[in-house]
Scaffold this motif. Structure first.
Motif, mmCIF file in Angstrom:
data_model
loop_
_atom_site.group_PDB
_atom_site.id
_atom_site.type_symbol
_atom_site.label_atom_id
_atom_site.label_comp_id
_atom_site.label_asym_id
_atom_site.label_seq_id
_atom_site.Cartn_x
_atom_site.Cartn_y
_atom_site.Cartn_z
ATOM 1 N N ALA A 292 0.846 -1.192 0.000
ATOM 2 C CA ALA A 292 0.000 0.000 0.000
ATOM 3 C C ALA A 292 0.884 1.244 0.000
ATOM 4 O O ALA A 292 2.037 1.190 0.428
ATOM 5 C CB ALA A 292 -0.905 -0.002 1.233
ATOM 6 N N PHE B 65 -0.902 3.298 4.378
ATOM 7 C CA PHE B 65 -0.579 2.174 5.252
ATOM 8 C C PHE B 65 -0.355 2.635 6.690
ATOM 9 O O PHE B 65 -0.841 2.018 7.636
ATOM 10 C CB PHE B 65 0.668 1.478 4.725
ATOM 11 N N MET C 196 -5.740 -2.046 8.197
ATOM 12 C CA MET C 196 -5.685 -2.751 6.918
ATOM 13 C C MET C 196 -6.441 -4.068 7.034
ATOM 14 O O MET C 196 -6.319 -4.767 8.050
ATOM 15 C CB MET C 196 -4.245 -3.010 6.498
ATOM 16 N N ARG D 35 1.526 -6.659 10.024
ATOM 17 C CA ARG D 35 2.005 -5.510 9.257
ATOM 18 C C ARG D 35 3.523 -5.546 9.205
ATOM 19 O O ARG D 35 4.180 -5.826 10.222
ATOM 20 C CB ARG D 35 1.593 -4.198 9.929
ATOM 21 N N ASN E 183 5.895 -2.825 8.723
ATOM 22 C CA ASN E 183 5.920 -1.368 8.619
ATOM 23 C C ASN E 183 7.092 -0.864 7.785
ATOM 24 O O ASN E 183 7.032 0.221 7.212
ATOM 25 C CB ASN E 183 5.944 -0.742 10.010
ATOM 26 N N ASN F 35 5.639 -1.182 4.203
ATOM 27 C CA ASN F 35 4.255 -0.748 3.944
ATOM 28 C C ASN F 35 3.423 -1.882 3.367
ATOM 29 O O ASN F 35 2.693 -1.720 2.367
ATOM 30 C CB ASN F 35 4.228 0.453 2.999
ATOM 31 N N THR F 36 3.545 -3.030 3.993
ATOM 32 C CA THR F 36 2.914 -4.244 3.492
ATOM 33 C C THR F 36 2.124 -4.923 4.599
ATOM 34 O O THR F 36 2.580 -4.985 5.745
ATOM 35 C CB THR F 36 3.986 -5.210 2.970
#
Length: 114
Positions: free
Chosen positions: A23, A28, A33, A70, A72, A75-76
């Motif tokens: 994202a 994100f 999410m 997540r 971080n 951003n996944t």
């Protein structure tokens, strides 16, 4: 909002599969999410959510089997799916809700079959 899923494919019953969704960083980092799925002939259903703080929620049918997390640094959002069953066959969608509007990725097909 561009959400891109990866990781679908054909798996045998009992196997595992990990899906990922990339994202935009701002989206994100500021939002919960979600993963949804849609099986053939059925409505799209909620599967799992990971909050900004890392708290998780699951639909009852996948509790103890699937794990959302997540990454971080990338951003996944990840969906680890274990002990897959034929009834888990579906298109899996990454999703985020922004200002009352839900956005979707293009989906990735997971087929569980021997």
């Amino acid at each position: 909002v561009q959400l891109v899923e990866f990781g679908g494919g054909l798996v045998q019953p009992g196997e595992s599969r990990r899906l990922s969704c990339a994202a935009p960083s701002r989206i994100f980092s500021l939002n919960n999410m979600d993963w949804y799925r849609q099986a053939p002939g059925k409505q799209r259903e909620f599967v799992a959510q990971v909050t900004i703080g890392g708290d998780t929620n699951y639909v009852d049918s996948v509790k103890g089997l699937f794990s959302i997390s997540r990454d971080n640094s990338r951003n996944t959002v990840l969906l680890q799916m274990n002990y897959l069953k034929p009834e888990d066959t579906a298109v899996y969608f990454c999703s985020v809700r922004l200002y009352g509007v839900r956005y979707w990725g293009q989906g990735t097909q997971v087929t569980v079959s021997s």
